[in-house]
Design a protein around this motif. Sequence first.
Motif, PDB file in Angstrom:
ATOM      1  N   ALA A  46      34.299   6.180  -0.902  1.00 19.21           N
ATOM      2  CA  ALA A  46      34.567   4.745  -0.758  1.00 19.21           C
ATOM      3  C   ALA A  46      33.239   4.004  -0.894  1.00 19.21           C
ATOM      4  N   ARG A  47      33.224   3.022  -1.776  1.00 20.62           N
ATOM      5  CA  ARG A  47      32.038   2.190  -1.956  1.00 20.62           C
ATOM      6  C   ARG A  47      32.347   0.777  -1.489  1.00 20.62           C
ATOM      7  N   LYS A  48      31.332   0.099  -0.995  1.00 18.73           N
ATOM      8  CA  LYS A  48      31.536  -1.256  -0.480  1.00 18.73           C
ATOM      9  C   LYS A  48      31.847  -2.192  -1.649  1.00 18.73           C
ATOM     10  N   GLY A  49      32.893  -2.996  -1.474  1.00 19.36           N
ATOM     11  CA  GLY A  49      33.298  -3.934  -2.507  1.00 19.36           C
ATOM     12  C   GLY A  49      33.929  -5.159  -1.894  1.00 19.36           C
ATOM     13  N   PRO A  50      34.169  -6.193  -2.688  1.00 21.16           N
ATOM     14  CA  PRO A  50      34.708  -7.448  -2.148  1.00 21.16           C
ATOM     15  C   PRO A  50      36.156  -7.340  -1.692  1.00 21.16           C
ATOM     16  N   ARG A  51      36.893  -6.348  -2.229  1.00 22.44           N
ATOM     17  CA  ARG A  51      38.291  -6.174  -1.830  1.00 22.44           C
ATOM     18  C   ARG A  51      38.654  -4.700  -1.889  1.00 22.44           C
ATOM     19  N   SER A  52      39.737  -4.351  -1.223  1.00 15.90           N
ATOM     20  CA  SER A  52      40.175  -2.959  -1.229  1.00 15.90           C
ATOM     21  C   SER A  52      40.907  -2.661  -2.533  1.00 15.90           C
ATOM     22  N   ARG A  53      40.476  -1.615  -3.215  1.00  9.09           N
ATOM     23  CA  ARG A  53      41.162  -1.232  -4.437  1.00  9.09           C
ATOM     24  C   ARG A  53      40.892   0.231  -4.753  1.00  9.09           C
ATOM     25  N   PHE A  54      41.858   0.856  -5.421  1.00  9.42           N
ATOM     26  CA  PHE A  54      41.705   2.206  -5.941  1.00  9.42           C
ATOM     27  C   PHE A  54      40.907   2.132  -7.231  1.00  9.42           C
TER      28      PHE A  54
END
Length: 378
Positions: free
Chosen positions: A82-90
């Motif tokens: 899991a990488r940090k991002g602005p929203r949760s997505r696969f």
Amino acid sequence: MSHTVDAHRDLHSEQGARPGEHRHRSRQPIIKVRDIAWLEFEKPDLVRAEAFAHAFGFATALRTDDELRLRGTNSAGPCLIARKGPRSRFVGCAFTAHDEIDVLTVADAMGATPTPLPEDIGGIAVDLVDPSGIPVRVVAGLHDGVPLPAQTPHVYNMGRETLRANATQRPPRMPARVQRLGHVVLQSTRYRAALNWYLDTLGMIVSDFLYFPGQRDQGPAMSFIRCDRGATPADHHTLALALGPRTRYVHSAYEVADLDALAAGGEYLRERGYRRSWGIGRHVQGSQIFDYWRDPDGFLVEHFTDGDMFDCTLEPGWAAFTASGLAQWGPPVTKDFLGITPGPEALDELRSMAAAVRDRDNEFTLSRLGGLLKVASS
């Protein structure tokens, strides 16, 4: 037809393929992958993601401000990144090739360039994209590392066979230690094109086909796909693909030691306020004992144990895709698992249905919409 049915009755499905139905393997695949390696996600809150991961039974392999790698007990390599991002997505999935030569082979065939993986993971990767638009990595040469201590399966007294005497069963309510990533399920608007790609490119083979009720003549709508390891048995499915109104991640499954680990681990999750989606039960295709949970970002994840293992000799089964046919025993399938609970996800799916049937560049037609709507009530 009767000969085909008889051929499958004592195998794993009452129905076999009819003449002219979809091929279940490629005659000349580019390579044959050995297993699934890991899944990749983006998440805005890695602290919250890690807290759930530990309750679910993962161990942390790496933690930085921008990346979280989770592992099981079997291998030091990650099974979820899991990488940090602005929203949760696969983001995509990675499959393990037999060796680095296979990575170079598929890279050359697909016109792609291999790249080294991070030094602590080791090996090389080639980045591909399936016909659905889902990123797929093929990796090899990963470091073996050191396994972690695993939960020991319980010894059971069965009928007249006494294997446990003068000893009790007291499984603690603790996280069920994840052993490994077992499979991922994906939905695609270009299901048949994606299926053929995985067979032709990665050498995978189909264990079971499902078709929408009353639509067998239109071909399969879901397939459970395993790795071809020759005479060495592999999981009934490492990848499952389903036809749907949008391309998306459906769920992923992680093996645990036994039913007690699964059930006690579920109690541990429940006591900490996490949401069970469906379970506990036993599937039909694959036979796994299952328990499904929602992580804090709404992604569906599964604990499983006691799944089928097939070698390369078994032919695929065929069955109708029905809600009642998803389990041999267990509670009725939930609206949450089917994705029809009122809420943002169900609304997105409805919007996708309306858009997909108007788009001629996909396989989700008005007829297929009618078939899908029958699944939940079948």
